[in-house]
Design a protein around this motif. Sequence first.
Motif, short mmCIF file in Angstrom:
data_model
loop_
_atom_site.label_atom_id
_atom_site.label_comp_id
_atom_site.label_asym_id
_atom_site.label_seq_id
_atom_site.Cartn_x
_atom_site.Cartn_y
_atom_site.Cartn_z
N ARG A 12 0.83 -1.19 0.00
CA ARG A 12 0.00 0.00 0.00
C ARG A 12 0.87 1.25 0.00
O ARG A 12 2.04 1.21 0.38
CB ARG A 12 -0.95 0.04 1.20
CG ARG A 12 -0.28 0.11 2.56
CD ARG A 12 -1.28 0.37 3.66
NE ARG A 12 -1.94 1.66 3.49
CZ ARG A 12 -2.96 2.08 4.24
NH1 ARG A 12 -3.44 1.30 5.19
NH2 ARG A 12 -3.50 3.27 4.03
N VAL A 70 0.79 -5.25 -6.88
CA VAL A 70 -0.51 -4.57 -6.90
C VAL A 70 -0.63 -3.74 -5.62
O VAL A 70 -0.32 -4.19 -4.53
CB VAL A 70 -1.67 -5.58 -7.02
CG1 VAL A 70 -1.64 -6.63 -5.92
CG2 VAL A 70 -3.01 -4.86 -7.03
N GLU A 71 -1.05 -2.49 -5.82
CA GLU A 71 -1.27 -1.59 -4.70
C GLU A 71 -2.68 -1.80 -4.16
O GLU A 71 -3.59 -2.22 -4.89
CB GLU A 71 -1.08 -0.14 -5.18
CG GLU A 71 -0.65 0.84 -4.11
CD GLU A 71 -1.80 1.39 -3.32
OE1 GLU A 71 -2.92 1.46 -3.87
OE2 GLU A 71 -1.60 1.73 -2.12
N ALA A 73 -5.18 0.01 -3.43
CA ALA A 73 -6.29 0.70 -4.10
C ALA A 73 -6.70 0.02 -5.39
O ALA A 73 -7.81 0.25 -5.90
CB ALA A 73 -5.91 2.15 -4.37
N ASP A 74 -5.85 -0.84 -5.94
CA ASP A 74 -6.13 -1.50 -7.22
C ASP A 74 -6.55 -2.96 -7.06
O ASP A 74 -6.73 -3.66 -8.06
CB ASP A 74 -4.90 -1.43 -8.13
CG ASP A 74 -4.50 -0.01 -8.45
OD1 ASP A 74 -5.39 0.82 -8.65
OD2 ASP A 74 -3.28 0.27 -8.48
N ASP A 76 -9.32 -4.40 -6.28
CA ASP A 76 -10.61 -4.79 -6.87
C ASP A 76 -10.56 -4.89 -8.39
O ASP A 76 -11.50 -5.40 -9.01
CB ASP A 76 -11.71 -3.83 -6.44
CG ASP A 76 -11.47 -2.40 -6.88
OD1 ASP A 76 -10.31 -2.05 -7.15
OD2 ASP A 76 -12.44 -1.62 -6.97
N ARG A 77 -9.46 -4.43 -9.00
CA ARG A 77 -9.31 -4.52 -10.46
C ARG A 77 -8.24 -5.50 -10.89
O ARG A 77 -8.02 -5.69 -12.08
CB ARG A 77 -8.99 -3.13 -11.03
CG ARG A 77 -10.08 -2.10 -10.81
CD ARG A 77 -9.76 -0.78 -11.49
NE ARG A 77 -8.61 -0.12 -10.90
CZ ARG A 77 -8.67 0.67 -9.83
NH1 ARG A 77 -9.83 0.87 -9.23
NH2 ARG A 77 -7.60 1.26 -9.35
N PHE A 78 -7.57 -6.12 -9.93
CA PHE A 78 -6.47 -7.03 -10.25
C PHE A 78 -7.01 -8.45 -10.41
O PHE A 78 -7.83 -8.91 -9.61
CB PHE A 78 -5.42 -6.99 -9.14
CG PHE A 78 -4.16 -7.76 -9.46
CD1 PHE A 78 -3.15 -7.19 -10.22
CD2 PHE A 78 -4.00 -9.06 -9.02
CE1 PHE A 78 -2.00 -7.88 -10.52
CE2 PHE A 78 -2.85 -9.78 -9.32
CZ PHE A 78 -1.84 -9.19 -10.07
N ASP A 276 -15.69 -0.75 -1.84
CA ASP A 276 -16.05 -1.95 -2.61
C ASP A 276 -17.20 -2.64 -1.89
O ASP A 276 -17.05 -3.72 -1.34
CB ASP A 276 -14.84 -2.87 -2.75
CG ASP A 276 -15.10 -4.01 -3.72
OD1 ASP A 276 -16.08 -3.92 -4.50
OD2 ASP A 276 -14.36 -5.01 -3.69
#
Length: 299
Positions: A12, A70-71, A73-74, A76-78, A276
Amino acid sequence: MSLAPRAVLVHRTTEYEELLARHGTHGQAAFFLSSRGRSIDEVARRHDRTRRALTEVAAAVPLQWRGSRVERADLDRFLFAPEDVVVVVGQDGLVANAAKYLSGQPVVGIDTDPGRNPGVLVRHRPADAAALLRTAVAPGGAVEELTMVEAVADDTQRLLALNEIYLGPPGHQTARYRLGPDNAATAAEAQASSGVLVGTGTGATGWLRSLWLERGGVPELPAPSDPRLLWFVREAWPSPATGTSRVAGALGPGQGLRLTVESDRIVVFGDGMESDALELTWGQTVRLGIAATSLRLIT
């Protein structure tokens, strides 16, 4: 031919990076903190420790493996893949943030700031990463299966959480709903409250514990790997139309708690990830219970 494992490093943004993004330079961030009685030195040191940990863990990934980062904040898109080994580099809460997006992949928790973090889920040091990665893909590797909670709505929306799931109003209004066990034999009770919390043994050190203590320490808290959940209604309001007889309980395997919305909007989110969330409206129903998926934490 099977794919080589992929090490996915989850991290993060540090407080120092957030300050630079907001204020532009180190000097301006330092001035901002000093005007509020804080020093940027400790913030910068924690940032350096985190960056060094990420570098050391990345260097420990075997050469024949693939790698990705993957950070938070990302997340939910990874797209996580079945062959992934997830390496969380940071705080305990970051493991919970990642858990809801996984489907059985092994997880390694690396503590970037020992002594500051509790180390409940991030139990290891960066120097241990190479051995832990080998353990993650070895047959019979040391893995702790941590129970998770799930919410499944009548429109097929599904939410997983490692610590707890909260259902309630999006602001400071009152949530109105009917609550009861997931069977037709018992009538649901109409309630008005500030929300419902359903949590696991992993979440028993946080929000769930505070509600448990308020209710006198019953029923007994589950351990992280116990197949049992506790649930509590927050601030239930008695009125001629709403009751308070069903405000706490436990759920075992195969048991569920059913909530039917009787207000304009209720949000459902897990482990503090409000961004989310599921959104339910009047007449919709959601079932809560033990998830079929567990978090596979490398020990």
